[in-house]
Design an enzyme around this catalytic site. Structure first.
Site, PDB file in Angstrom:
ATOM      1  N   HIS A  21       5.423 -10.486   1.329  1.00 33.99           N
ATOM      2  CA  HIS A  21       5.300  -9.849   2.637  1.00 33.99           C
ATOM      3  C   HIS A  21       6.660  -9.767   3.334  1.00 33.99           C
ATOM      4  O   HIS A  21       6.994  -8.742   3.950  1.00 33.99           O
ATOM      5  CB  HIS A  21       4.308 -10.621   3.507  1.00 33.99           C
ATOM      6  CG  HIS A  21       2.875 -10.318   3.192  1.00 33.99           C
ATOM      7  ND1 HIS A  21       2.286  -9.108   3.460  1.00 33.99           N
ATOM      8  CD2 HIS A  21       1.906 -11.079   2.617  1.00 33.99           C
ATOM      9  CE1 HIS A  21       1.025  -9.122   3.076  1.00 33.99           C
ATOM     10  NE2 HIS A  21       0.768 -10.311   2.567  1.00 33.99           N
ATOM     11  N   SER A  52      -8.010  -3.950   2.865  1.00 36.05           N
ATOM     12  CA  SER A  52      -8.559  -2.747   3.501  1.00 36.05           C
ATOM     13  C   SER A  52      -7.472  -1.838   4.051  1.00 36.05           C
ATOM     14  O   SER A  52      -7.745  -0.685   4.395  1.00 36.05           O
ATOM     15  CB  SER A  52      -9.509  -3.139   4.633  1.00 36.05           C
ATOM     16  OG  SER A  52      -8.814  -3.882   5.628  1.00 36.05           O
ATOM     17  N   GLY A  53      -6.243  -2.360   4.156  1.00 33.64           N
ATOM     18  CA  GLY A  53      -5.151  -1.582   4.727  1.00 33.64           C
ATOM     19  C   GLY A  53      -4.867  -1.915   6.179  1.00 33.64           C
ATOM     20  O   GLY A  53      -4.071  -1.239   6.831  1.00 33.64           O
ATOM     21  N   THR A 106       1.116 -16.420  10.773  1.00 35.31           N
ATOM     22  CA  THR A 106       0.409 -17.687  10.978  1.00 35.31           C
ATOM     23  C   THR A 106       0.075 -18.414   9.676  1.00 35.31           C
ATOM     24  O   THR A 106      -0.445 -19.527   9.711  1.00 35.31           O
ATOM     25  CB  THR A 106      -0.903 -17.444  11.743  1.00 35.31           C
ATOM     26  OG1 THR A 106      -1.731 -16.549  10.976  1.00 35.31           O
ATOM     27  CG2 THR A 106      -0.631 -16.840  13.110  1.00 35.31           C
ATOM     28  N   ARG A 111       9.036  -6.005   4.513  1.00 29.78           N
ATOM     29  CA  ARG A 111       9.207  -5.602   5.906  1.00 29.78           C
ATOM     30  C   ARG A 111      10.498  -4.825   6.106  1.00 29.78           C
ATOM     31  O   ARG A 111      11.539  -5.167   5.567  1.00 29.78           O
ATOM     32  CB  ARG A 111       9.189  -6.833   6.820  1.00 29.78           C
ATOM     33  CG  ARG A 111       7.816  -7.472   6.909  1.00 29.78           C
ATOM     34  CD  ARG A 111       7.835  -8.785   7.657  1.00 29.78           C
ATOM     35  NE  ARG A 111       6.629  -9.553   7.329  1.00 29.78           N
ATOM     36  CZ  ARG A 111       6.543 -10.876   7.369  1.00 29.78           C
ATOM     37  NH1 ARG A 111       7.587 -11.588   7.715  1.00 29.78           N
ATOM     38  NH2 ARG A 111       5.419 -11.470   7.039  1.00 29.78           N
ATOM     39  N   GLY A 146     -11.790  -5.815   6.024  1.00 29.98           N
ATOM     40  CA  GLY A 146     -11.926  -6.713   4.891  1.00 29.98           C
ATOM     41  C   GLY A 146     -10.616  -6.904   4.162  1.00 29.98           C
ATOM     42  O   GLY A 146      -9.574  -6.343   4.532  1.00 29.98           O
TER      43      GLY A 146
END
Length: 214
Positions: free
Chosen positions: A92, A55-56, A77, A96, A52
């Protein structure tokens, strides 16, 4: 009917933080070139991770990939339709570790997988990819077939991330119901083909399928 025993994933990194905690950046292992002969190949080396929201699952997927020699390919995507999505994508990217090569491709994921066949690839995520296909009225069966074919041809491990959206109430709108159904069918097709399937709940990985490489 064959029963499924849920168990903790032994490949899960020790001390994996839960949401809201800061994950330490993994240290990339530098390698000039991955040796395909030393890596499992094709669908047997493909891991499907479902879970979900928050959720990790993405964190666990990144940990699996970064345990391999760098460089790694992050196949993203998502598309930035608004400022919130732009901020999410930027967040995000910033999080990284060194060693990632980000490739943004909303549709032709099979082409990217083939272009980087000797590098570990994280595809994040199937849910946004499916959304893109639906909104552009592209053939989902054809795209799914192309994805599975490309995975089978790869010479390095692949991790696929997808949101499990079928555990809640029935969506109110027709498009949302179609998306829920297509997501479930996509996950079923991939789970049948790939070597390993994990379900992430509250940051904890549960093994749904683990087929040893032939």
């Amino acid at each position: 009917m064959t029963s499924i025993t849920l168990k903790a994933d032994p490949a899960s990194p020790a001390g994996t933080p839960t949401d809201g905690q800061t994950a330490p950046a993994p240290t990339p292992v530098t390698a000039t070139q991955n040796d395909p002969a030393q890596l499992p190949a094709g669908l047997s080396a493909t891991t499907l991770i479902l879970g979900g929201a928050r959720s990790g699952k993405s964190r666990h997927a990144e940990a699996l990939i970064t345990a391999l020699p760098a460089p790694w390919v992050y196949l993203a995507t998502g598309r930035a339709f608004d400022t919130e999505m732009q901020d999410r994508i930027a967040h995000h990217r910033a999080g990284r570790a060194e060693g990632w090569q980000t490739v943004e491709e909303p549709f032709a994921v099979a082409d990217v997988l083939r272009a980087h066949t000797d590098r570990p690839v994280l595809l994040d995520c199937l849910t946004l990819w499916l959304t893109n296909l639906l909104l552009e009225e592209r053939s989902i069966p054809d795209a799914t077939h192309a994805l599975i074919t490309a995975l089978a041809e790869r010479r390095a491990p692949t991790v696929l991330v997808g949101n499990e959206v079928g555990l809640g109430i029935v969506p109110e709108h027709k498009l949302a119901r179609q998306f829920r159904d297509e997501a479930g069918l996509l996950h079923q097709r991939l789970a049948e083909k790939v070597g390993k399937v994990l379900f992430i709940a509250a940051g904890l990985p549960l093994v749904l399928k683990d087929t040893p490489p032939a």
